[in-house]
Scaffold this active site. Structure first.
Site, mmCIF file in Angstrom:
data_model
loop_
_atom_site.group_PDB
_atom_site.id
_atom_site.type_symbol
_atom_site.label_atom_id
_atom_site.label_comp_id
_atom_site.label_asym_id
_atom_site.label_seq_id
_atom_site.Cartn_x
_atom_site.Cartn_y
_atom_site.Cartn_z
ATOM 1 N N GLU A 179 33.531 40.529 -4.133
ATOM 2 C CA GLU A 179 34.585 39.804 -4.861
ATOM 3 C C GLU A 179 34.413 39.989 -6.364
ATOM 4 O OE1 GLU A 179 33.897 36.115 -2.818
ATOM 5 O OE2 GLU A 179 34.813 36.974 -1.019
ATOM 6 N N ASN A 229 26.805 31.716 1.646
ATOM 7 C CA ASN A 229 27.455 31.846 0.345
ATOM 8 C C ASN A 229 28.666 30.918 0.323
ATOM 9 O OD1 ASN A 229 28.721 32.610 -1.988
ATOM 10 N ND2 ASN A 229 29.134 34.722 -1.363
ATOM 11 N N SER A 280 32.811 37.808 8.124
ATOM 12 C CA SER A 280 33.357 37.085 9.286
ATOM 13 C C SER A 280 32.311 36.768 10.358
ATOM 14 C CB SER A 280 34.546 37.844 9.881
ATOM 15 O OG SER A 280 35.601 37.889 8.929
ATOM 16 N N GLU A 311 28.079 44.293 3.373
ATOM 17 C CA GLU A 311 29.266 43.494 3.641
ATOM 18 C C GLU A 311 30.510 44.374 3.523
ATOM 19 O OE1 GLU A 311 28.405 39.091 2.761
ATOM 20 O OE2 GLU A 311 28.989 40.011 0.879
ATOM 21 N N HIS A 368 28.328 40.965 -5.362
ATOM 22 C CA HIS A 368 29.251 40.615 -4.288
ATOM 23 C C HIS A 368 30.571 41.366 -4.489
ATOM 24 C CE1 HIS A 368 31.864 38.439 -1.597
ATOM 25 N NE2 HIS A 368 30.777 38.039 -0.963
ATOM 26 N N LYS A 387 30.596 30.332 -2.037
ATOM 27 C CA LYS A 387 31.632 30.850 -2.951
ATOM 28 C C LYS A 387 32.136 29.715 -3.849
ATOM 29 C CE LYS A 387 32.426 34.597 0.236
ATOM 30 N NZ LYS A 387 33.312 35.591 0.807
ATOM 31 N N GLY A 426 36.090 37.438 5.099
ATOM 32 C CA GLY A 426 37.122 36.404 5.101
ATOM 33 C C GLY A 426 38.362 36.763 5.893
HETATM 34 O O1 G3H Z 1 29.074 36.502 1.060
HETATM 35 C C1 G3H Z 1 29.625 36.365 2.165
HETATM 36 C C2 G3H Z 1 30.655 37.271 2.588
HETATM 37 O O2 G3H Z 1 31.592 37.515 1.601
HETATM 38 C C3 G3H Z 1 31.241 36.965 3.929
HETATM 39 O O3 G3H Z 1 32.255 36.005 3.874
HETATM 40 O O4 G3H Z 1 31.798 35.116 6.161
HETATM 41 O O5 G3H Z 1 33.792 34.359 4.858
HETATM 42 O O6 G3H Z 1 33.688 36.676 5.794
HETATM 43 P P1 G3H Z 1 32.932 35.514 5.248
#
Ligand code: G3H
Length: 249
Positions: A98, A10, A212, A166, A96, A12, A172
């Site tokens: 977010e 992803n 992460s 997640e 998601h 983002k 993150g």
């Molecule tokens: O969609 C992916 C997740 O939000 C994980 O993000 O690997 O940066 O923690 P991350």
């Protein structure tokens, strides 16, 4: 029943044309297990989707990061499921954390989105997960079950659904769930699906972990019996995404 390992990236709200080209070049040159062993899906921002699709190796696929809840029309700024289908985009990430947190997407709204996207022929990576506060108060499974229930109430065919667990506190933050923590929730979630949807779906549905994940921690997580892959954020923008794909074997 064997579930094919799934690795999603992803991206983002990141990337320039040059950066996107660089990431795709790294992926295209990577030696990874075959498509029979691991399904790889990368999810660039909407504006780069056709570009990435046109450059990306044919054994990797693309996903949108969202789509509108119903048929397109007078919904300024939205992108419909029909448009994604028209562009040949096979996957979409929905729910998601977010978007749930920053854009107030409720469980019901996410359930409606998942159902509509599936009805249009898209495959869905449906995200669920608890906040730190919810974990610390002992309500992880109740939260995850309620999020999954809102999807299950509107979905009849689970063939094109991947569930992404997640935990919000791991996204993150560099605080990855331990393999035991991930396995515990994945196992409970599969049990929830077994009891509330059915044994066949529970055995088949892929439950992937996100939060992460990186090149160093992926192998141990991938070894957990109910972890069927990953949804990777930050590390999917880096060459170590290739190591994460390789953790399938
Ligand atoms: O969609 C992916 C997740 O939000 C994980 O993000 O690997 O940066 O923690 P991350």
């Amino acid at each position: 029943m064997a579930r094919k390992f799934f690795v999603g990236g992803n991206w983002k709200c990141n990337g320039t044309t040059e950066e996107v080209k660089k990431i795709v070049t790294t992926l295209n040159e990577a030696e990874v297990p075959s498509e029979d062993v691991v399904e790889v899906v990368v999810s660039p921002p909407f504006v780069f989707l056709p570009f990435v699709k046109s450059l990306l190796r044919p054994d990797f696929h693309v996903a949108a990061q969202n789509c509108w809840v119903r048929k397109g029309g007078a919904f300024t700024g939205e992108v419909s499921a029909e448009m994604l289908v028209n562009l040949g985009i096979p996957w979409v990430i929905l729910g998601h954390s977010e978007r749930r947190a920053l854009l107030n997407e409720s469980n019901e709204f996410v359930g409606d989105k998942v159902a509509y996207a599936l009805s249009q022929g898209l495959k869905v990576i449906a995200c669920i997960g608890e906040t730190l506060e919810q974990r610390e108060s002992g309500s992880t499974m109740a939260v995850v079950a309620a999020q999954t229930k809102a999807i299950a109430e509107k979905v009849t065919n689970w063939d094109n659904v991947v569930l992404a667990y997640e935990p919000v506190w791991a996204i993150g933050t560099g605080k990855v769930a331990t393999p035991a923590q991930a396995q515990e929730v994945h196992c409970e979630l599969r049990k929830w699906v077994h009891d509330n949807v059915g044994a066949e779906v529970a055995a088949k549905v892929r439950i992937i972990y996100g939060g992460s994940v990186n090149g160093a921690n992926c192998k141990e997580l991938a070894g957990q019996p109910d972890v069927d892959g990953f949804l990777v954020g930050g590390a999917s923008l880096k060459p170590e995404f290739v190591d994460i794909i390789k953790s399938a074997t």
